[in-house]
Every structure is written in C-alpha cells, then in structure tokens.
Design a protein around this motif. Structure first.
Motif, PDB file in Angstrom:
ATOM      1  N   ASN A   8       4.052   7.001  34.705  1.00 16.02           N
ATOM      2  CA  ASN A   8       3.435   8.013  33.842  1.00 16.02           C
ATOM      3  C   ASN A   8       4.448   8.703  32.941  1.00 16.02           C
ATOM      4  O   ASN A   8       4.120   9.111  31.835  1.00 16.02           O
ATOM      5  CB  ASN A   8       2.712   9.075  34.696  1.00 16.02           C
ATOM      6  N   ASP A   9       5.680   8.846  33.412  1.00 18.09           N
ATOM      7  CA  ASP A   9       6.685   9.612  32.695  1.00 18.09           C
ATOM      8  C   ASP A   9       7.793   8.759  32.067  1.00 18.09           C
ATOM      9  O   ASP A   9       8.822   9.280  31.654  1.00 18.09           O
ATOM     10  CB  ASP A   9       7.289  10.675  33.611  1.00 18.09           C
ATOM     11  N   ALA A  10       7.589   7.457  31.957  1.00 14.26           N
ATOM     12  CA  ALA A  10       8.631   6.558  31.432  1.00 14.26           C
ATOM     13  C   ALA A  10       8.977   6.857  29.978  1.00 14.26           C
ATOM     14  O   ALA A  10      10.136   6.747  29.584  1.00 14.26           O
ATOM     15  CB  ALA A  10       8.202   5.104  31.578  1.00 14.26           C
ATOM     16  N   ALA A  11       8.003   7.233  29.182  1.00  9.69           N
ATOM     17  CA  ALA A  11       8.277   7.530  27.769  1.00  9.69           C
ATOM     18  C   ALA A  11       9.244   8.707  27.627  1.00  9.69           C
ATOM     19  O   ALA A  11       9.916   8.835  26.614  1.00  9.69           O
ATOM     20  CB  ALA A  11       6.979   7.808  27.020  1.00  9.69           C
ATOM     21  N   LEU A  12       9.336   9.523  28.659  1.00  9.64           N
ATOM     22  CA  LEU A  12      10.246  10.665  28.653  1.00  9.64           C
ATOM     23  C   LEU A  12      11.601  10.318  29.271  1.00  9.64           C
ATOM     24  O   LEU A  12      12.466  11.171  29.407  1.00  9.64           O
ATOM     25  CB  LEU A  12       9.624  11.833  29.428  1.00  9.64           C
ATOM     26  N   GLY A  13      11.766   9.060  29.679  1.00  7.50           N
ATOM     27  CA  GLY A  13      13.020   8.643  30.295  1.00  7.50           C
ATOM     28  C   GLY A  13      13.096   8.946  31.776  1.00  7.50           C
ATOM     29  O   GLY A  13      14.157   8.885  32.374  1.00  7.50           O
ATOM     30  N   ALA A  14      11.968   9.256  32.387  1.00 12.85           N
ATOM     31  CA  ALA A  14      11.922   9.546  33.823  1.00 12.85           C
ATOM     32  C   ALA A  14      11.039   8.501  34.501  1.00 12.85           C
ATOM     33  O   ALA A  14      10.162   7.916  33.866  1.00 12.85           O
ATOM     34  CB  ALA A  14      11.362  10.946  34.055  1.00 12.85           C
ATOM     35  N   PHE A  15      11.288   8.267  35.747  1.00 18.74           N
ATOM     36  CA  PHE A  15      10.546   7.234  36.467  1.00 18.74           C
ATOM     37  C   PHE A  15      10.128   7.738  37.845  1.00 18.74           C
ATOM     38  O   PHE A  15      10.198   7.020  38.825  1.00 18.74           O
ATOM     39  CB  PHE A  15      11.395   5.957  36.573  1.00 18.74           C
ATOM     40  N   GLY A  16       9.677   8.972  37.889  1.00 18.89           N
ATOM     41  CA  GLY A  16       9.331   9.582  39.164  1.00 18.89           C
ATOM     42  C   GLY A  16       7.858   9.546  39.503  1.00 18.89           C
ATOM     43  O   GLY A  16       7.479   9.869  40.612  1.00 18.89           O
ATOM     44  N   SER A  17       7.025   9.147  38.550  1.00 18.55           N
ATOM     45  CA  SER A  17       5.587   9.208  38.765  1.00 18.55           C
ATOM     46  C   SER A  17       4.943   7.856  38.448  1.00 18.55           C
ATOM     47  O   SER A  17       4.499   7.610  37.325  1.00 18.55           O
ATOM     48  CB  SER A  17       4.988  10.301  37.868  1.00 18.55           C
ATOM     49  N   PRO A  18       4.899   6.959  39.451  1.00 21.16           N
ATOM     50  CA  PRO A  18       4.300   5.641  39.204  1.00 21.16           C
ATOM     51  C   PRO A  18       2.799   5.736  38.937  1.00 21.16           C
ATOM     52  O   PRO A  18       2.120   6.619  39.469  1.00 21.16           O
ATOM     53  CB  PRO A  18       4.557   4.857  40.486  1.00 21.16           C
ATOM     54  N   THR A  19       2.317   4.841  38.098  1.00 16.60           N
ATOM     55  CA  THR A  19       0.881   4.781  37.834  1.00 16.60           C
ATOM     56  C   THR A  19       0.187   4.031  38.965  1.00 16.60           C
ATOM     57  O   THR A  19       0.820   3.286  39.721  1.00 16.60           O
ATOM     58  CB  THR A  19       0.583   4.057  36.500  1.00 16.60           C
ATOM     59  N   ASP A  20      -1.094   4.199  39.043  1.00 18.61           N
ATOM     60  CA  ASP A  20      -1.926   3.520  40.017  1.00 18.61           C
ATOM     61  C   ASP A  20      -1.977   2.016  39.705  1.00 18.61           C
ATOM     62  O   ASP A  20      -2.052   1.614  38.537  1.00 18.61           O
ATOM     63  CB  ASP A  20      -3.339   4.138  39.953  1.00 18.61           C
ATOM     64  N   ARG A  21      -1.942   1.173  40.725  1.00 20.04           N
ATOM     65  CA  ARG A  21      -1.956  -0.287  40.535  1.00 20.04           C
ATOM     66  C   ARG A  21      -3.176  -0.743  39.732  1.00 20.04           C
ATOM     67  O   ARG A  21      -3.064  -1.604  38.863  1.00 20.04           O
ATOM     68  CB  ARG A  21      -1.901  -1.004  41.883  1.00 20.04           C
ATOM     69  N   ASP A  22      -4.347  -0.174  40.000  1.00 17.63           N
ATOM     70  CA  ASP A  22      -5.548  -0.566  39.254  1.00 17.63           C
ATOM     71  C   ASP A  22      -5.403  -0.246  37.767  1.00 17.63           C
ATOM     72  O   ASP A  22      -5.823  -1.031  36.916  1.00 17.63           O
ATOM     73  CB  ASP A  22      -6.800   0.112  39.818  1.00 17.63           C
ATOM     74  N   LEU A  23      -4.807   0.894  37.446  1.00 20.42           N
ATOM     75  CA  LEU A  23      -4.563   1.253  36.051  1.00 20.42           C
ATOM     76  C   LEU A  23      -3.598   0.262  35.409  1.00 20.42           C
ATOM     77  O   LEU A  23      -3.807  -0.181  34.277  1.00 20.42           O
ATOM     78  CB  LEU A  23      -4.011   2.678  35.948  1.00 20.42           C
ATOM     79  N   ARG A  24      -2.563  -0.111  36.127  1.00 20.90           N
ATOM     80  CA  ARG A  24      -1.617  -1.108  35.610  1.00 20.90           C
ATOM     81  C   ARG A  24      -2.333  -2.409  35.285  1.00 20.90           C
ATOM     82  O   ARG A  24      -2.144  -2.980  34.202  1.00 20.90           O
ATOM     83  CB  ARG A  24      -0.519  -1.402  36.636  1.00 20.90           C
ATOM     84  N   LEU A  25      -3.133  -2.873  36.213  1.00 26.42           N
ATOM     85  CA  LEU A  25      -3.848  -4.139  36.016  1.00 26.42           C
ATOM     86  C   LEU A  25      -4.797  -4.066  34.822  1.00 26.42           C
ATOM     87  O   LEU A  25      -4.909  -5.024  34.047  1.00 26.42           O
ATOM     88  CB  LEU A  25      -4.599  -4.535  37.283  1.00 26.42           C
ATOM     89  N   ARG A  26      -5.482  -2.934  34.649  1.00 23.49           N
ATOM     90  CA  ARG A  26      -6.373  -2.768  33.487  1.00 23.49           C
ATOM     91  C   ARG A  26      -5.589  -2.812  32.185  1.00 23.49           C
ATOM     92  O   ARG A  26      -6.008  -3.435  31.208  1.00 23.49           O
ATOM     93  CB  ARG A  26      -7.151  -1.452  33.584  1.00 23.49           C
ATOM     94  N   ARG A  27      -4.449  -2.131  32.154  1.00 22.93           N
ATOM     95  CA  ARG A  27      -3.638  -2.113  30.929  1.00 22.93           C
ATOM     96  C   ARG A  27      -3.078  -3.502  30.610  1.00 22.93           C
ATOM     97  O   ARG A  27      -3.033  -3.902  29.450  1.00 22.93           O
ATOM     98  CB  ARG A  27      -2.520  -1.085  31.044  1.00 22.93           C
TER      99      ARG A  27
END
Length: 177
Positions: free
Chosen positions: A49-68
């Motif tokens: 969720n926060d990768a665009a800000l250069g942080a990697f502390g909040s992973p997205t839900d697997r189902d959301l990843r698969l949809r994207r």
C-alpha cells in the motif's frame, strides 16, 4: 532534436521484467516505455500500500494483488517490473517476453545504495537499506532453489541479460527491425 518512437512490433506489447533487488528492473522498464507505447506496472505498488512513498510496511491483500494483475494482464500493452512470483502466474502467461536481469550481486548492492542515497536520512531508510541488501544477498540462492523452477513453464519467453543496458539495446534492435 525530434522525439520519435520506434515502430512497434506486435510481438513486443507485453513484457515482464524480473531480477534481483537493484538489478535495473525499474530503469529498464522506464527506458522501454519511452520506446514503446506501453505503460509501466510497478509491482511493488501492487504488493504494498505504501510502496509509492518508498515504504514497504503495509502489504496489500492477496486477492487485491490478483485482481490488479488480472486487470493489467488483460490490457494489450504493458511492461511489468518486479521480483514477485507466487501471485504473478497470469502476468507470466500473458507476457510475450520475460526479461531476466542477471546483474552481478556487487553491482546490485551498489545500485541499491545509490538509489537510497537520494532519500532523506530516517530510521525507515536505514531499515529499508538493510532489508534490500539482505534480500540482494539471498536472491541468487533463492533464484536457483525456487524461482528458476517456477519460471520453467515459461522458458521459451525468457530472455536473459547481464543488465538493463544490454536488454534495452536488444529491444531497440527488435523494434527497429
């Protein structure tokens, strides 16, 4: 100087770029997107969720990843870049080319350090640097033990390069064709 696009070859519309941390995936994706009319899909931004800000502390839900992944994989043109595997089967199936950057580990470490130098000094930056350098050190063994097996069904699509510059030159020649 006039900015011109190289003529698009229909077999070069969907490209997936993989490689270890600091291998040049983002650089190559950006360079290819200038040559081709294709958007870049940054898989870090799908995974966190926060990768665009250069942080990697909040992973997205697997189902959301698969949809994207499903959404971009259905598009006619794209360049995906990222080192993830377990949720990217559709991307690998739909890609016409899978570019594997096998940049040497010491160059990857240097690239990671250079990229993070531009960020402000914070505890998060230091932790992220340590995390990426650790992942870099582990990547080659992980590739041999797990990733190469995952990629075996896609062997005919894989093109291996020692860095983003050589890959870009190869695709420039193909596009100029």
């Amino acid at each position: 100087m006039k900015n011109t696009k190289i003529k698009m070859d229909k077999t070069l519309e969907r490209i997936h770029i993989i490689g270890g941390p600091g291998s040049g995936k983002s650089e190559l994706a950006t360079r290819l997107s200038v040559l081709m009319p294709a958007p870049v899909v940054r898989l870090d931004e799908i995974a966190y969720n926060d990768a665009a800000l250069g942080a990697f502390g909040s992973p997205t839900d697997r189902d959301l990843r698969l949809r994207r992944v499903d959404e971009y994989s259905q598009q006619s043109c794209w360049i995906a870049e990222g080192v993830y595997f377990s949720w990217l089967g559709k991307s690998f199936r739909e890609a016409q080319h899978i570019i594997l950057l096998q940049t040497p580990v010491h160059i990857r470490a240097h690239n990671i350090q250079q990229r993070l130098k531009a960020l402000p000094d914070t505890a998060t930056k230091q932790a992220h640097l340590e995390h990426l350098l650790r992942k870099n050190d582990e990547y080659d063994e992980l590739f041999e033990s797990r990733i190469s097996g995952f990629l075996s069904p896609f062997e005919v699509k894989i093109r291996v390069f020692s860095g983003p510059g050589k890959a870009c030159k190869h695709f420039k020649r193909l596009l100029a064709g």
